[in-house]
Design a protein around this motif. Structure first.
Motif, PDB file in Angstrom:
ATOM      1  N   ILE A   1     -80.177   2.354 -68.932  1.00 26.03           N
ATOM      2  CA  ILE A   1     -79.919   3.766 -68.528  1.00 26.03           C
ATOM      3  C   ILE A   1     -80.709   3.748 -67.131  1.00 26.03           C
ATOM      4  N   VAL A   2     -79.929   4.373 -66.165  1.00 25.91           N
ATOM      5  CA  VAL A   2     -80.235   4.251 -64.857  1.00 25.91           C
ATOM      6  C   VAL A   2     -80.801   5.817 -64.368  1.00 25.91           C
ATOM      7  N   ASN A   3     -80.233   6.629 -64.865  1.00 25.94           N
ATOM      8  CA  ASN A   3     -80.665   8.129 -64.524  1.00 25.94           C
ATOM      9  C   ASN A   3     -80.115   8.945 -65.513  1.00 25.94           C
ATOM     10  N   THR A   4     -80.283  10.235 -65.497  1.00 23.51           N
ATOM     11  CA  THR A   4     -79.850  11.221 -66.130  1.00 23.51           C
ATOM     12  C   THR A   4     -78.509  12.022 -65.200  1.00 23.51           C
ATOM     13  N   HIS A   5     -77.730  12.724 -65.858  1.00 22.10           N
ATOM     14  CA  HIS A   5     -76.738  13.217 -65.300  1.00 22.10           C
ATOM     15  C   HIS A   5     -76.477  14.651 -65.883  1.00 22.10           C
ATOM     16  N   GLY A   6     -76.511  15.722 -64.862  1.00 25.00           N
ATOM     17  CA  GLY A   6     -76.388  16.873 -65.333  1.00 25.00           C
ATOM     18  C   GLY A   6     -77.536  17.381 -66.188  1.00 25.00           C
ATOM     19  N   ILE A   7     -77.338  18.663 -66.749  1.00 20.93           N
ATOM     20  CA  ILE A   7     -78.437  19.249 -67.367  1.00 20.93           C
ATOM     21  C   ILE A   7     -78.312  19.191 -69.091  1.00 20.93           C
ATOM     22  N   ARG A   8     -76.921  18.802 -69.504  1.00 17.92           N
ATOM     23  CA  ARG A   8     -76.770  18.910 -70.982  1.00 17.92           C
ATOM     24  C   ARG A   8     -77.174  17.511 -71.727  1.00 17.92           C
ATOM     25  N   GLY A   9     -78.013  16.656 -71.118  1.00 22.80           N
ATOM     26  CA  GLY A   9     -78.360  15.644 -71.808  1.00 22.80           C
ATOM     27  C   GLY A   9     -77.751  14.318 -71.517  1.00 22.80           C
ATOM     28  N   GLU A  10     -76.804  14.171 -70.718  1.00 20.22           N
ATOM     29  CA  GLU A  10     -76.056  12.901 -70.586  1.00 20.22           C
ATOM     30  C   GLU A  10     -76.904  11.830 -69.627  1.00 20.22           C
ATOM     31  N   VAL A  11     -76.754  10.788 -70.011  1.00 21.11           N
ATOM     32  CA  VAL A  11     -77.335   9.709 -69.032  1.00 21.11           C
ATOM     33  C   VAL A  11     -76.546   8.766 -68.504  1.00 21.11           C
ATOM     34  N   ARG A  12     -76.871   8.012 -67.280  1.00 20.31           N
ATOM     35  CA  ARG A  12     -75.872   7.222 -66.790  1.00 20.31           C
ATOM     36  C   ARG A  12     -76.253   5.810 -67.015  1.00 20.31           C
ATOM     37  N   VAL A  13     -75.606   5.096 -67.461  1.00 25.11           N
ATOM     38  CA  VAL A  13     -75.884   3.773 -68.220  1.00 25.11           C
ATOM     39  C   VAL A  13     -74.781   2.610 -67.411  1.00 25.11           C
ATOM     40  N   LEU A  14     -75.679   1.505 -67.002  1.00 27.71           N
ATOM     41  CA  LEU A  14     -74.965   0.267 -66.447  1.00 27.71           C
ATOM     42  C   LEU A  14     -74.887  -0.536 -67.627  1.00 27.71           C
ATOM     43  N   ALA A  15     -73.746  -0.690 -67.968  1.00 23.74           N
ATOM     44  CA  ALA A  15     -73.431  -1.695 -69.305  1.00 23.74           C
ATOM     45  C   ALA A  15     -73.602  -3.128 -69.112  1.00 23.74           C
ATOM     46  N   THR A  16     -74.262  -3.963 -69.928  1.00 23.34           N
ATOM     47  CA  THR A  16     -74.191  -5.309 -69.780  1.00 23.34           C
ATOM     48  C   THR A  16     -73.528  -6.124 -70.911  1.00 23.34           C
ATOM     49  N   THR A  17     -72.446  -5.376 -71.342  1.00 22.63           N
ATOM     50  CA  THR A  17     -71.750  -5.901 -72.358  1.00 22.63           C
ATOM     51  C   THR A  17     -70.189  -6.014 -72.143  1.00 22.63           C
ATOM     52  N   ASP A  18     -69.653  -6.865 -72.783  1.00 23.39           N
ATOM     53  CA  ASP A  18     -68.038  -6.818 -72.345  1.00 23.39           C
ATOM     54  C   ASP A  18     -67.404  -5.835 -73.574  1.00 23.39           C
ATOM     55  N   PHE A  19     -68.130  -5.384 -74.549  1.00 22.79           N
ATOM     56  CA  PHE A  19     -67.409  -4.655 -75.502  1.00 22.79           C
ATOM     57  C   PHE A  19     -67.974  -3.151 -75.299  1.00 22.79           C
ATOM     58  N   THR A  20     -67.906  -2.644 -73.984  1.00 23.20           N
ATOM     59  CA  THR A  20     -68.389  -1.126 -73.983  1.00 23.20           C
ATOM     60  C   THR A  20     -67.544  -0.186 -74.554  1.00 23.20           C
ATOM     61  N   ASP A  21     -66.076  -0.363 -74.738  1.00 21.40           N
ATOM     62  CA  ASP A  21     -65.490   0.615 -75.716  1.00 21.40           C
ATOM     63  C   ASP A  21     -66.262   0.673 -77.122  1.00 21.40           C
ATOM     64  N   GLU A  22     -66.506  -0.525 -77.706  1.00 18.56           N
ATOM     65  CA  GLU A  22     -66.970  -0.322 -78.921  1.00 18.56           C
ATOM     66  C   GLU A  22     -68.323   0.036 -79.069  1.00 18.56           C
ATOM     67  N   ARG A  23     -69.303  -0.665 -78.260  1.00 19.83           N
ATOM     68  CA  ARG A  23     -70.718  -0.302 -78.317  1.00 19.83           C
ATOM     69  C   ARG A  23     -71.135   1.095 -78.040  1.00 19.83           C
ATOM     70  N   PHE A  24     -70.308   1.832 -77.055  1.00 22.96           N
ATOM     71  CA  PHE A  24     -70.686   3.096 -76.535  1.00 22.96           C
ATOM     72  C   PHE A  24     -69.609   4.140 -77.288  1.00 22.96           C
ATOM     73  N   ALA A  25     -68.748   3.781 -78.175  1.00 23.69           N
ATOM     74  CA  ALA A  25     -68.086   4.620 -79.127  1.00 23.69           C
ATOM     75  C   ALA A  25     -68.693   5.694 -79.938  1.00 23.69           C
ATOM     76  N   GLN A  26     -68.175   6.988 -80.187  1.00 24.58           N
ATOM     77  CA  GLN A  26     -68.829   7.858 -80.850  1.00 24.58           C
ATOM     78  C   GLN A  26     -69.229   7.482 -82.354  1.00 24.58           C
ATOM     79  N   GLY A  27     -70.384   7.813 -82.572  1.00 24.92           N
ATOM     80  CA  GLY A  27     -71.059   7.661 -83.853  1.00 24.92           C
ATOM     81  C   GLY A  27     -71.734   6.076 -83.956  1.00 24.92           C
ATOM     82  N   LYS A  28     -71.578   5.396 -82.979  1.00 19.39           N
ATOM     83  CA  LYS A  28     -72.329   4.154 -82.707  1.00 19.39           C
ATOM     84  C   LYS A  28     -73.819   4.048 -82.710  1.00 19.39           C
TER      85      LYS A  28
END
Length: 169
Positions: A9-36
């Protein structure tokens, strides 16, 4: 339980609780999917369990929102922390594919049996990975991960057999 890094997590984004993430995985679609489930590496060593509410790509990174963290104040402390996945949540890989953690530390030998050194790092500069081999009393050896060079990976024996092409050494 073992945990493995999948992003930072490198920063926050906006005011609604989002964070900016630099991914270090080849499986971003799965790792960061809803409910994971992901774990935040905390300074006290105890990982904080988080559930992904949603994520989306944004300017070379990901914007991730976690369930129950709806305000910038809730996620401000997450900045500069690593996101982890538990060992049991790791994907099985296809034959001939390996996690970086499995490769780093392996002994490198030539097809003639000469010991070259130990893999200390993996670089991902472009079309293929490059394994950095630490050698005794010599500069590091850079091995491109291609079929012509990497002949055999034996995780059980802790060894990689290579054939050095002209110009590699």
């Amino acid at each position: 339980m073992e945990y493995y890094n999948v992003g930072k997590i490198v920063n926050t984004h906006g005011i609604r609780g989002e964070v900016r993430v630099l991914a270090t995985t080849d499986f971003t679609d799965e790792r960061f999917a809803q409910g994971k489930t992901l774990y935040l590496k905390q300074k006290n060593g105890e990982p904080l369990k988080l559930t992904v509410e949603n994520s989306r790509p944004h300017k070379g990174s990901l914007l991730v929102k976690f369930v129950g963290y709806d305000n910038i104040n809730d996620v401000q402390a997450f900045r500069d922390h690593e996101l982890l996945v538990s060992e049991e949540d790791q994907q099985p890989l296809a034959a001939g594919q390996y996690y970086y953690r499995q490769i780093i530390g392996l002994v490198v030998k030539t097809v003639d049996g000469e010991r070259l050194g130990t893999i200390k790092e993996i670089l991902s500069p472009g079309a293929n990975d490059v394994w950095v081999v630490k050698r005794a009393h010599q500069e590091d050896l850079l091995l491109p991960v291609i079929k012509d060079v990497i002949k055999k990976v034996d995780l059980a024996a802790g060894e990689v057999t290579v054939e050095l092409m002209e110009g590699l050494e």
